[in-house]
Design a protein around this motif. Structure first.
Motif, short mmCIF file in Angstrom:
data_model
loop_
_atom_site.label_atom_id
_atom_site.label_comp_id
_atom_site.label_asym_id
_atom_site.label_seq_id
_atom_site.Cartn_x
_atom_site.Cartn_y
_atom_site.Cartn_z
N SER A 13 17.26 7.07 -35.03
CA SER A 13 16.06 7.39 -34.26
C SER A 13 16.04 8.84 -33.81
CB SER A 13 15.94 6.46 -33.05
OG SER A 13 17.00 6.68 -32.15
N ALA A 14 17.20 9.46 -33.68
CA ALA A 14 17.26 10.85 -33.25
C ALA A 14 16.59 11.78 -34.26
CB ALA A 14 18.71 11.28 -33.04
N ALA A 15 16.53 11.36 -35.51
CA ALA A 15 15.96 12.20 -36.56
C ALA A 15 14.47 11.94 -36.78
CB ALA A 15 16.72 11.98 -37.87
N GLU A 32 15.68 0.08 -23.46
CA GLU A 32 16.02 1.43 -23.03
C GLU A 32 16.07 2.39 -24.21
OE1 GLU A 32 16.31 2.63 -19.90
OE2 GLU A 32 15.51 0.65 -19.43
N LEU A 33 16.63 1.93 -25.30
CA LEU A 33 16.72 2.78 -26.49
C LEU A 33 15.35 3.21 -26.97
CD1 LEU A 33 18.24 4.05 -28.90
CD2 LEU A 33 18.12 1.81 -30.01
N TYR A 34 14.43 2.27 -27.06
CA TYR A 34 13.12 2.61 -27.57
C TYR A 34 12.23 3.27 -26.54
CZ TYR A 34 14.11 0.71 -32.08
OH TYR A 34 14.65 0.53 -33.32
N ARG A 35 12.51 3.07 -25.27
CA ARG A 35 11.79 3.83 -24.25
C ARG A 35 12.12 5.32 -24.39
NH1 ARG A 35 13.22 1.24 -19.88
NH2 ARG A 35 11.25 0.21 -19.40
N GLU A 36 13.41 5.60 -24.61
CA GLU A 36 13.84 6.99 -24.76
C GLU A 36 13.32 7.63 -26.04
OE1 GLU A 36 18.04 6.86 -24.60
OE2 GLU A 36 18.15 6.21 -22.51
N SER A 37 13.17 6.82 -27.09
CA SER A 37 12.80 7.40 -28.38
C SER A 37 11.32 7.30 -28.70
CB SER A 37 13.60 6.71 -29.50
OG SER A 37 13.23 5.35 -29.60
N ALA A 38 10.54 6.72 -27.77
CA ALA A 38 9.12 6.53 -28.08
C ALA A 38 8.41 7.86 -28.34
CB ALA A 38 8.42 5.80 -26.93
N GLY A 39 8.73 8.88 -27.55
CA GLY A 39 8.19 10.20 -27.82
C GLY A 39 6.70 10.34 -27.56
N VAL A 40 6.13 9.45 -26.76
CA VAL A 40 4.70 9.53 -26.46
C VAL A 40 4.50 9.43 -24.95
CG1 VAL A 40 3.92 8.60 -28.66
CG2 VAL A 40 4.49 7.03 -26.83
N LYS A 79 7.89 4.35 -37.41
CA LYS A 79 9.25 4.34 -37.96
C LYS A 79 10.20 3.61 -37.02
CE LYS A 79 8.59 6.82 -41.73
NZ LYS A 79 8.78 6.23 -43.09
N GLY A 80 9.94 3.71 -35.72
CA GLY A 80 10.76 3.00 -34.75
C GLY A 80 10.67 1.49 -34.93
#
Length: 205
Positions: free
Chosen positions: A85-87, A144-152, A97-98
């Motif tokens: 997810s970092a990429a 928590e992982l997807y909250r951080e990586s949502a990017g919106v 993609k998430g």
């Protein structure tokens, strides 16, 4: 004169950690290949190359071993998803993609092992008691992982709703796959969910 290679002896802690990991990996393999009903502690120990005494040193009950194995598997998958997810790019593509990453994490081995344990837990109070806090922790970690990586730019409530709906969808699709549901239909449902999320939460982004 060339010095002989010196072999470093493993410490007691290293040996203990390797034994524990071997037991957990063997437990997951047994759950996937044999199912909960045919998985015995004896079979797990044989696959791990570990004595019953060593097994009982790490896990006093079968329920404890099973629950730890599921937690072990999830931690490994979370690490893989975090790296991937970092990429991901920001914005709409990051969300779609998430969802693909979420499906990859919850399908396959994790889904099979979890379903085996939860079905067994329905009539096994000891297993249910040890499994419930782990399942809640897994869901929280995923959120928590997807909250951080949502990017919106969404509110906490919107992000939580979006991710919990996504988690429950992929869990259901994973079960559908286990009972013979078609891959084409699952792909269509995932695509429809992505479109719904973008329309509902990110119409102008």
């Amino acid at each position: 004169m060339v010095s002989p290679t010196v072999r470093r002896h493993r410490t007691q802690q290293e040996r203990s950690e390797q034994t524990r990991e071997a037991l957990l990996d063997a437990t997951i393999d047994c759950l996937v290949e044999l199912g909960y009903g045919r998985t015995t502690v004896q079979e797990i120990c044989a696959r791990a190359g570990v004595s019953r005494g060593a097994q009982q040193h790490h896990f006093t009950t079968k329920a404890e071993l099973m629950t730890a194995a599921l937690e072990h598997l999830f931690a490994r998958l979370i690490g893989e998803v975090t790296s991937a997810s970092a990429a991901l790019p920001p914005g709409r593509e990051r969300v779609t993609k998430g969802i693909d990453l979420l499906w990859e994490a919850y399908s396959g081995t994790l889904s099979t092992a979890a379903v085996e344990l939860w079905v067994a837990a329905r009539t096994d109070p000891e297993l249910r008691e040890t499994l419930q806090p782990v399942d809640r922790a897994l869901g929280h970690a995923t959120l928590e992982l997807y909250r951080e990586s949502a990017g919106v730019d969404l509110s906490e409530t919107e992000i939580e709703t979006m991710l919990l709906l996504s988690v429950n969808l992929v869990r259901g699709l994973a079960l559908d796959a286990m009972i013979g549901g078609g891959a084409e239909r699952r792909g269509r449902l995932l695509d429809e969910w992505k479109a719904t999320i973008l329309q509902r939460y990110m119409p102008n982004r």
